[in-house]
Enzyme design. Structure first.
Site, PDB file in Angstrom:
ATOM      1  N   HIS A 162       0.875  -1.176   0.000  1.00 37.21           N
ATOM      2  CA  HIS A 162       0.000   0.000   0.000  1.00 37.21           C
ATOM      3  C   HIS A 162       0.919   1.234   0.000  1.00 37.21           C
ATOM      4  O   HIS A 162       2.038   1.177   0.506  1.00 37.21           O
ATOM      5  CB  HIS A 162      -0.827  -0.049   1.285  1.00 37.21           C
ATOM      6  CG  HIS A 162      -1.843   1.023   1.433  1.00 37.21           C
ATOM      7  ND1 HIS A 162      -1.522   2.288   1.881  1.00 37.21           N
ATOM      8  CD2 HIS A 162      -3.179   1.039   1.219  1.00 37.21           C
ATOM      9  CE1 HIS A 162      -2.622   3.018   1.932  1.00 37.21           C
ATOM     10  NE2 HIS A 162      -3.645   2.287   1.532  1.00 37.21           N
ATOM     11  N   LYS A 199     -10.148  -0.534  10.676  1.00 30.80           N
ATOM     12  CA  LYS A 199     -10.385  -1.706   9.816  1.00 30.80           C
ATOM     13  C   LYS A 199     -10.727  -2.944  10.648  1.00 30.80           C
ATOM     14  O   LYS A 199     -10.932  -4.017  10.101  1.00 30.80           O
ATOM     15  CB  LYS A 199      -9.140  -1.998   8.968  1.00 30.80           C
ATOM     16  CG  LYS A 199      -8.803  -0.901   7.965  1.00 30.80           C
ATOM     17  CD  LYS A 199      -7.649  -1.345   7.097  1.00 30.80           C
ATOM     18  CE  LYS A 199      -6.941  -0.212   6.399  1.00 30.80           C
ATOM     19  NZ  LYS A 199      -7.713   0.413   5.341  1.00 30.80           N
ATOM     20  N   CYS A 233      -4.980   2.705  -3.439  1.00 28.86           N
ATOM     21  CA  CYS A 233      -3.718   3.188  -2.853  1.00 28.86           C
ATOM     22  C   CYS A 233      -2.610   2.157  -3.046  1.00 28.86           C
ATOM     23  O   CYS A 233      -1.764   1.969  -2.152  1.00 28.86           O
ATOM     24  CB  CYS A 233      -3.858   3.536  -1.375  1.00 28.86           C
ATOM     25  SG  CYS A 233      -5.091   4.800  -1.062  1.00 28.86           S
TER      26      CYS A 233
END
Ligand code: C6P
Length: 407
Positions: free
Chosen positions: A122, A225, A364
């Site tokens: 990422h 998350k 991303c």
């Protein structure tokens, strides 16, 4: 084990309708939904205990401090950290990587040194290392992908050398779903004397993670998350490294003493927590790890594995659909795909009209999309509260994409 219906009832938002249809939330890799236990913990803090932490001797401040530090202890236990002093609160995984890059990296790296990352990172585990290697004159290298969307581990022997000071890699890719052999990669880094930083943003919410078993030097993850609030993140670090690292940000709470001539730093973990922290959010994250621990991370991982197995089977039968990344045995609960030449944003928009929430874009992780020669992909990502019926809804909505846009 509680039924899925009972578990879903813990998440008020899952009762919502979107565009006249029951919500099918398949954007869990971007952020998960929050159970009542987390909402209540934050609400209770504001209603009953709201005060700043570490600063007052009055009752409310002591209560707030106990709740905030209590969350640290619960999070330490959740990842089996040897001590809660090794749990540094940040805003998110991104800030945790930046903390290591600016504190450890700026103090340590010099020309001739190398930082190794991978092509499946990422941007949060790419850009800080680009910035820091540019500033220090160190070199940034990366492990490329193979045709299956897994890492070219056969190249590690040449990429990891005595020049490598840090190997920073993702435990589970947010695009490919690939689960990397984390403990093995940590051991490979250590074998050349390099440190290992693990990006656990997608693994800690979905798999059992034990930092002592992984033997990693740093682990970063985001609370939002894993059923926790936004604004809550964690850096776990090896104690001797954290002790030796200079502060990342300066200000209140991170000091022991401030004189006009200079300052001395607080002990761990507060040396790295400048200013008033996200108190309510961290308390919420403490409630989130309790919630996940009650479910059991083995159960969470197993449930998501079954969901993603069903999803990949069903999706691979959709005409023109190509799934990015490895087969089911190496895959966590993420399925990114392309559908012929249809733009992922069009796919996501048509799905949204049926109440199905997926993400479209580069997520991303542009270097992964560069590898496939595509600008973007569509991505369905799962959590334990998703159902097999929701996978049917996803597939039905994709049929509609065919009908609307043709192929
Ligand atoms: N990935 C996604 O939709 P932050 O933004 O700091 O909470 O998390 C950054 C991050 C780091 N590593 C991995 C593997 C990630 O997946 C993420 C966040 C989200 O895929 C938002 S871009």
């Amino acid at each position: 084990m509680r039924s899925i219906e009972a578990i879903r009832a813990d998440f008020p938002i899952l009762q919502r309708e979107i565009n006249g249809a029951p919500l099918v939330y398949l954007d869990n890799a971007a952020t998960s939904q929050k159970p009542l236990a987390v909402l209540r913990a934050m609400d209770d803090y504001y209603r009953l205990h709201n005060a700043n932490v570490h600063r007052g001797v009055h009752t409310l401040s002591e209560e707030a401090t106990a709740l905030y530090e209590g969350a640290r202890g619960r999070i330490a236990r959740f990842i089996n950290a040897p001590s809660s002093k090794q749990i540094i609160f940040t805003r998110n995984a991104t800030e945790a990587v930046n903390l290591v890059a600016y504190s450890w990296g700026m103090a340590t790296l010099k020309p001739g040194d190398e930082v190794l990352i991978t092509q499946m990172e990422h941007h949060a585990n790419v850009v800080p290392w680009q910035l820091i290697t540019q500033r220090t004159g160190a070199t940034l290298r990366y492990v490329p992908l193979d045709a299956q969307g897994t890492l070219r581990l056969d190249l590690l022997d040449t990429l990891l050398t005595e020049r490598t000071k840090l190997f920073a890699f993702v435990a589970m890719s947010n695009v490919l779903g690939a689960i990397n052999p984390t403990a093995e990669l940590v051991a490979r880094a250590h074998s050349v004397g390099a440190l290992a930083l693990v990006d656990g943003a997608q693994s800690v919410p979905h798999l059992p993670v034990d930092v002592q078993q992984l033997n990693c030097d740093f682990l970063v993850f985001s609370g939002h998350k894993m059923c926790g609030p936004t604004g809550s993140g964690v850096l776990y670090g090896r104690r001797d490294l954290l002790e030796a690292m200079p502060p990342f940000m300066g200000g209140g709470d991170m000091i022991r003493e401030v004189r006009l001539e200079g300052s001395r730093w607080n002990t761990l973990p507060w040396k790295f927590e400048a200013g008033t922290p996200a108190i309510a959010e961290i308390i919420g994250l403490g409630a989130a790890v309790d919630y996940l621990a009650d479910l059991g991370m083995d159960w969470v991982a197993q449930r998501e594995h079954e969901l993603v197995r069903a999803a990949t089977e069903r999706l691979s039968r959709v005409e023109g659909l190509r799934i990015l990344g490895p087969g089911i045995e190496q895959r966590g609960g993420v399925v990114a795909f392309t559908l012929g030449e249809i733009h992922p944003h069009d796919i996501a928009a048509i799905l949204d009209a049926d109440g199905v929430a997926i993400r479209a874009g580069h997520h991303c992780a542009q270097p992964i999309h560069d590898f496939y020669g595509i600008p973007a992909s569509a991505r369905a990502s799962f959590a334990f509260y998703n159902t097999f019926e929701e996978i049917d809804r996803l597939v039905l909505a994709l049929d509609k994409v065919h009908a609307v846009l043709g192929m």
